[in-house]
Design an enzyme around this catalytic site. Structure first.
Site, mmCIF file in Angstrom:
data_model
loop_
_atom_site.group_PDB
_atom_site.id
_atom_site.type_symbol
_atom_site.label_atom_id
_atom_site.label_comp_id
_atom_site.label_asym_id
_atom_site.label_seq_id
_atom_site.Cartn_x
_atom_site.Cartn_y
_atom_site.Cartn_z
ATOM 1 C CB SER A 51 -3.162 -5.909 -2.336
ATOM 2 O OG SER A 51 -3.765 -5.021 -3.255
ATOM 3 C CE LYS A 138 -7.750 -5.530 -2.666
ATOM 4 N NZ LYS A 138 -6.397 -5.638 -2.057
#
EC number: 3.4.21.89
Length: 388
Positions: A51, A138
């Site tokens: 990701s 993230k």
């Protein structure tokens, strides 16, 4: 004068520790020291999913600083040292939730900033205490009080275009002139299929269309996730007919996930999301259908409120209906750099400040899980590199 002799008692000999006791003491000291370092200063993590590619690759080992934002005091004290949710190599829980302590954050020398790569506990994971939820990593694209919007893939914060991470990836469709491209070709541009679970798709795959006359699949190109720089390089090949960004196609951007955050009230996509105001401690919001879709889960799950009942148009706290709400802590909006292959705030909402673990600072080892050959198992160019 006669000499007086004083008889003294001999000192008892010091009993030496047994070898087993010395080993036990050494191991105990190491465990205590490692636990304190892991809690107060620095913790090691591994990147298991793509990701954040290509900023962080599957197989990267990195250190995450706890003292940048200030370490959190333990919430779940009854836990086996140096474990997280399970005892190593088993499915046995490593903790007991009989005692849950109030959680505080020690002073740090920084706060979470736009663009920081942050490790945090995955907010929707209700089956675990806050400090034992799964760790996610993230990039913080919006901090408390920011107004964030995604417009045609570009992120805007408070009306200004946000800085694009240098290795941010998007989905593109490469249409070719009957040229068969293989893993070796894509690997030279670091487009690597190194992860294939059901919830995430690969970084490159053939693009085919059905030929109605022969009922066979005809290769017309490739769907890839890569950077703008790589796309510019591939455009130069004479076999490349056209490259189209995913959001420029008539159909919606492909996504491995089913539902976006707030989708009950908003017709958003992964490439056109918001604008949304990120909750800030002390800020008050008026509650209606749209704001409840955005902030109702926050009020219900992360603010420490009791007996919260939500409907599409109402909120009640401890049996009392409310028409406005004042937030008790700051929140953040997190996104993966691999924008079309990231389960992030666009899907599950905001990250509360008490879920923040630390800041990713540098990569100390990187192992390719699917190398082209044994000699390339270690990604030497990534060792001891700073996370950007």
């Amino acid at each position: 004068m006669s000499e007086v002799k004083i008889k003294t008692k001999a000192d008892p000999s010091v009993k030496r520790k047994s070898a087993a006791r010395e080993w036990f003491d050494s191991i105990l000291f190491a465990v205590v020291a490692a636990t304190l370092i892991r809690w107060l200063f620095m913790e090691a993590f591994t990147i298991p999913t793509p990701s954040m590619e290509r900023s962080l690759m599957v197989g990267d080992f990195l250190f995450v600083s706890k003292f940048h934002y200030g370490t959190r005091t333990p919430k779940t004290p009854l836990q086996v040292p140096l474990t997280h949710q399970k005892i190593w190599g088993t499915d046995i829980p490593s903790y007991l939730d009989w005692i849950q302590l109030p959680q505080y954050r020690l002073p740090g020398f920084s706060s979470v900033k736009n663009g920081d790569v942050v490790v945090f506990n995955y907010p929707p994971e209700d089956q675990y205490p806050t400090d034992l939820k799964t760790n996610y990593i993230k990039r913080c694209m919006g901090i408390a009080g920011d107004v964030l919007e995604v417009r045609h893939r570009a992120v805007y914060v408070n009306g200004k275009a946000a800085e694009v991470p240098p290795f941010s990836q998007q989905t593109y469709y490469i249409y070719t002139k009957k040229t068969d491209l293989d893993d070796a070709f894509f690997r030279q541009y670091e487009i690597i299929n190194d992860y294939r679970p059901e919830t995430e798709s690969v970084n490159w795959q053939p693009l085919q269309q059905l030929n109605d006359s022969t009922k066979t699949n005809e290769l017309v190109g490739y769907q890839v996730r890569t950077t703008e720089d790589v796309v510019a390089q591939i455009r130069k090949y004479d076999w490349c007919r056209e490259i189209v960004a995913a959001d420029e196609l008539p159909q919606a951007t492909p996504s491995p996930y089913n539902q976006l955050y707030g989708s009950k009230q908003f017709n958003w996509t992964v490439d056109n999301f918001g604008p949304v105001t990120i909750p800030k401690e002390g800020a008050t919001v008026q509650l209606d259908k749209k704001s409840i879709a955005l902030y109702g889960p926050v009020i219900q799950k992360y603010e420490g409120n009791k007996n919260v009942v939500l409907t599409d148009s109402t909120v009640s706290v401890d049996g009392k209906a409310i028409t406005s709400y004042t937030f008790k802590q700051d929140y953040y909006f997190m996104m993966g750099d691999n924008r079309h292959n990231s389960l992030d705030s666009r899907y599950w909402g905001f990250v509360p400040s008490d879920h923040i673990v630390g800041k990713a600072v540098f990569i100390w080892m990187s192992i390719d899980p699917n190398p082209a050959n044994a000699a390339n198992k270690i990604r030497w160019n990534r060792l001891f590199s700073v996370v950007k």
